[in-house]
Enzyme design. Structure first.
Site, PDB file in Angstrom:
ATOM      1  N   LYS A 186       6.286  60.440  47.924  1.00 38.36           N
ATOM      2  CA  LYS A 186       5.096  59.301  47.683  1.00 38.36           C
ATOM      3  C   LYS A 186       4.196  59.598  48.905  1.00 38.36           C
ATOM      4  O   LYS A 186       4.532  59.532  50.023  1.00 38.36           O
ATOM      5  CB  LYS A 186       6.023  58.278  47.755  1.00 38.36           C
ATOM      6  CG  LYS A 186       6.430  57.535  46.400  1.00 38.36           C
ATOM      7  CD  LYS A 186       6.576  56.034  46.530  1.00 38.36           C
ATOM      8  CE  LYS A 186       7.390  55.779  45.309  1.00 38.36           C
ATOM      9  NZ  LYS A 186       8.716  55.214  45.479  1.00 38.36           N
TER      10      LYS A 186
ATOM     11  N   ASP B   9      10.579  67.482  49.734  1.00 39.00           N
ATOM     12  CA  ASP B   9      10.510  66.280  49.298  1.00 39.00           C
ATOM     13  C   ASP B   9      10.719  64.908  50.115  1.00 39.00           C
ATOM     14  O   ASP B   9      11.027  65.274  51.263  1.00 39.00           O
ATOM     15  CB  ASP B   9      11.934  66.196  48.182  1.00 39.00           C
ATOM     16  CG  ASP B   9      11.660  66.721  46.926  1.00 39.00           C
ATOM     17  OD1 ASP B   9      10.567  66.987  46.657  1.00 39.00           O
ATOM     18  OD2 ASP B   9      12.702  66.932  46.138  1.00 39.00           O
TER      19      ASP B   9
ATOM     20  N   MET C 252      21.105  57.437  42.403  1.00 43.66           N
ATOM     21  CA  MET C 252      19.984  56.499  42.103  1.00 43.66           C
ATOM     22  C   MET C 252      20.420  55.263  41.465  1.00 43.66           C
ATOM     23  O   MET C 252      19.737  54.813  40.578  1.00 43.66           O
ATOM     24  CB  MET C 252      19.065  57.264  41.111  1.00 43.66           C
ATOM     25  CG  MET C 252      18.412  58.623  41.716  1.00 43.66           C
ATOM     26  SD  MET C 252      17.690  59.823  40.548  1.00 43.66           S
ATOM     27  CE  MET C 252      19.268  60.548  39.673  1.00 43.66           C
TER      28      MET C 252
HETATM   29  N1  SAH Z   1      19.833  66.582  45.000  1.00 43.17           N
HETATM   30  C1  SAH Z   1      20.093  65.224  45.388  1.00 43.17           C
HETATM   31  C2  SAH Z   1      20.127  64.247  44.556  1.00 43.17           C
HETATM   32  C3  SAH Z   1      18.691  63.698  44.482  1.00 43.17           C
HETATM   33  S1  SAH Z   1      18.454  62.193  43.343  1.00 43.17           S
HETATM   34  C4  SAH Z   1      21.514  65.574  45.966  1.00 43.17           C
HETATM   35  O1  SAH Z   1      22.137  66.532  45.673  1.00 43.17           O
HETATM   36  O2  SAH Z   1      22.014  64.825  46.846  1.00 43.17           O
HETATM   37  C5  SAH Z   1      18.250  61.301  44.883  1.00 43.17           C
HETATM   38  C6  SAH Z   1      19.559  60.198  44.925  1.00 43.17           C
HETATM   39  O3  SAH Z   1      20.388  60.967  45.775  1.00 43.17           O
HETATM   40  C7  SAH Z   1      19.423  58.891  45.756  1.00 43.17           C
HETATM   41  O4  SAH Z   1      18.705  57.750  44.951  1.00 43.17           O
HETATM   42  C8  SAH Z   1      20.547  58.558  46.213  1.00 43.17           C
HETATM   43  O5  SAH Z   1      21.460  57.935  45.204  1.00 43.17           O
HETATM   44  C9  SAH Z   1      21.201  59.974  46.695  1.00 43.17           C
HETATM   45  N2  SAH Z   1      20.984  60.400  47.942  1.00 43.17           N
HETATM   46  C10 SAH Z   1      20.256  61.405  48.353  1.00 43.17           C
HETATM   47  N3  SAH Z   1      20.175  61.612  49.851  1.00 43.17           N
HETATM   48  C11 SAH Z   1      21.060  60.323  49.990  1.00 43.17           C
HETATM   49  C12 SAH Z   1      21.756  60.020  51.372  1.00 43.17           C
HETATM   50  N4  SAH Z   1      21.332  60.628  52.520  1.00 43.17           N
HETATM   51  N5  SAH Z   1      22.450  58.892  51.426  1.00 43.17           N
HETATM   52  C13 SAH Z   1      22.706  58.451  50.192  1.00 43.17           C
HETATM   53  N6  SAH Z   1      22.311  58.797  49.055  1.00 43.17           N
HETATM   54  C14 SAH Z   1      21.499  59.789  48.894  1.00 43.17           C
END
Ligand code: SAH
Length: 493
Positions: free
Chosen positions: A59, A37, A174
């Site tokens: 993307k 991803d 998000m």
């Molecule tokens: N499965 C992922 C979440 C996916 S949804 C998890 O468990 O973390 C995608 C969202 O995750 C982003 O919009 C943001 O809100 C958060 N996110 C993912 N990686 C991040 C990071 N390194 N720093 C801050 N937010 C993050």
């Protein structure tokens, strides 16, 4: 019997590649296919097998996205073909990661699968900002909440009253686009507007940025600061534990994204130490060794031998064994180009010295090394060209090009380091394969050379060199990297 495939749905963690579990790492190493991803750190791809097929599910340049149905279909297809498939997802696959849909598709198709949890961003990013999500004095409960849903307005339907009053620490995912809505819902349902809020963007990576405010102030602050996703909105008393730079942000090389030019000799030890100091390090290009065992007739038995690298030592001894030859049939003295190579010879219980200690009038010398050395000036002082025996060659691992492109597109590359002239050659060839040129990359990175020779090679290839180290040492490199601001200013003026 047909090989049974398996699909591993793996959480890659929030960014720092060290946060992948050992189990996830082991599966990644042996995967035939890797689907990854956008939020997965591209540097993780460098740990997959050189033969693995890499499929990017984020993307594409023209905003085209590999849709979930297409991803499910690919997982099923490769699984049915009997492959080991790794699906790498940011954070934890079960937290807003659509792992449920993927698992269901696999189950319906009869493809075996496993889920490997990962560290979710809400916890990982908070920890790297210095904030624990629970704390005996400040927070007894923690919730992960989506800040966005699939309704037309994207505003999540949540029991705001229960959330505002019942949970101490809330991590919204998000949510940046809906920050005004989130802050408004929490305050209008009874949470104090003084409640601390911490925004953490790109947590656990070199791009980590934070913003501390309160439910009453954070909307304006985020607007002024142009704060964007991916970010966690951490609401609750624990957020105020973020004071100044966190343990992660205060690492000496935090926020530096280094491309360490690789020749065929490994630079990995320096890379590992730079990582320990907080830098993100991409060793480029990734090389794969191709050993060329020697035939009996080609093994020199009467002459002194110069080994150019530990790999050449290894191939030489493997060749003796393959030809059933005894080491006692070799009459010449052994030399290594570097101390490391001398050590490699000693590990086979052979006495060896560095080539600099050899009397230049001594008898004929035969050189063993990788093909890249053929015709190099440095060697002509030791031996004639015909006295060179190729023990191995290096091939570029093509997927590294994907890693390169992803890092470049995400602006995760700010410095290039050339440890020697040879690394200039290999990096330039690697760049060419990525459709990048020395001129282009010089426009968005600064270039550091270990010495005059590498500088000349870099200038000749078309790079704009910013710095040549005073000494060709790791210490001198660190000194330059630590003066990052001063250097950038100099480059801009
Ligand atoms: N499965 C992922 C979440 C996916 S949804 C998890 O468990 O973390 C995608 C969202 O995750 C982003 O919009 C943001 O809100 C958060 N996110 C993912 N990686 C991040 C990071 N390194 N720093 C801050 N937010 C993050």
């Amino acid at each position: 019997m047909k090989k049974q495939g398996c699909v591993y749905l793996i959480g890659a963690g929030p960014g720092d590649i060290g946060l992948l579990t050992l189990k996830g790492y082991t599966y990644l190493k042996h995967a035939d296919v890797v689907l990854y991803d956008r939020l997965v750190n591209p540097l993780l791809l460098e740990h997959a097998s050189p033969q693995a097929e890499m499929i990017y599910c984020g993307k594409m340049p023209k905003k085209h996205i590999l849709r979930q149905e297409a991803i499910n279909a690919l997982l099923v297809q490769h699984g049915l073909e009997g492959k080991n498939v790794v699906r790498l997802k940011g954070g934890d696959p079960s937290v807003f990661g659509r792992v449920g849909e993927e698992a269901e598709a696999l189950k319906n198709a009869g493809v075996p699968y496993e889920i490997v949890p990962g560290i979710t961003a809400g916890i990982g990013a908070a920890a790297y900002a210095g904030v624990p999500v629970t704390h005996r004095e400040h927070s007894l409960s923690f919730a992960v909440i989506t800040g966005h849903d699939k309704s037309p307005a994207g505003e999540p339907l949540i029991d705001w009253k229960a959330l505002a009053n019942g949970i101490d620490t809330i991590a919204f995912y998000m949510g940046i686009g809906n920050l005004p809505y989130i802050a408004e819902q929490l305050t209008s349902h009874g949470r104090s507007s003084e409640t601390p809020v911490l925004l953490i963007q790109w947590g656990t990576t070199g791009k980590q940025r934070t913003l501390l405010g309160s439910l009453g102030t954070i909307v304006e602050q985020a607007k002024a600061d142009h704060f964007k996703n991916p970010a966690i909105i951490l609401v609750g008393e624990v957020s105020k534990l973020k004071e100044g730079e966190s343990w992660f942000e205060s690492k000496p090389l935090f926020s530096q994204h280094l491309l360490l030019g690789r020749s065929s000799e490994e630079m990995s030890e320096i890379g590992a130490r730079l990582r320990d100091k907080g830098a993100e390090v991409f060793e480029f290009p990734r090389m794969q060794i191709k050993k060329q065992l020697l035939r009996e007739a080609d093994i020199p038995v009467h002459h002194d031998l110069l080994f150019l690298s530990p790999a050449s030592v290894e191939v030489f001894f493997a060749s003796l064994q393959a030809n059933n030859m005894d080491i006692r049939s070799i009459q010449g003295e052994f030399y290594g180009l570097s101390k490391k190579t001398v050590k490699a010879l000693e590990s086979y219980h052979c006495l060896a010295r560095q080539i600099s200690e050899r009397d230049s009038n001594a008898s004929r010398l035969v050189i063993l090394g990788d093909a890249g050395w053929i015709g190099k000036e440095e060697l002509l002082s030791f031996a004639e060209e015909q006295d060179f025996i190729v023990t191995h060659a290096y091939d570029r691992v093509p997927q590294t090009e994907q890693t390169f492109r992803r890092l470049r597109d995400e602006e995760r590359m700010d410095t290039i380091i050339f440890p020697n002239a040879r690394s200039v050659e290999t990096v330039t060839a690697g760049l060419q394969a990525c459709g990048e040129s020395p001129e282009m990359i010089s426009s968005y990175t600064r270039i550091i050379c270990f010495g005059e020779k590498s500088k000349q090679a870099a200038v000749r290839a078309g790079y704009t060199v910013h710095t040549v180290l005073a000494q060709p040492t790791e210490e001198a490199l660190l000194e330059v990297l630590l003066k990052k601001e001063a250097l950038l200013e100099a480059a801009l003026s």
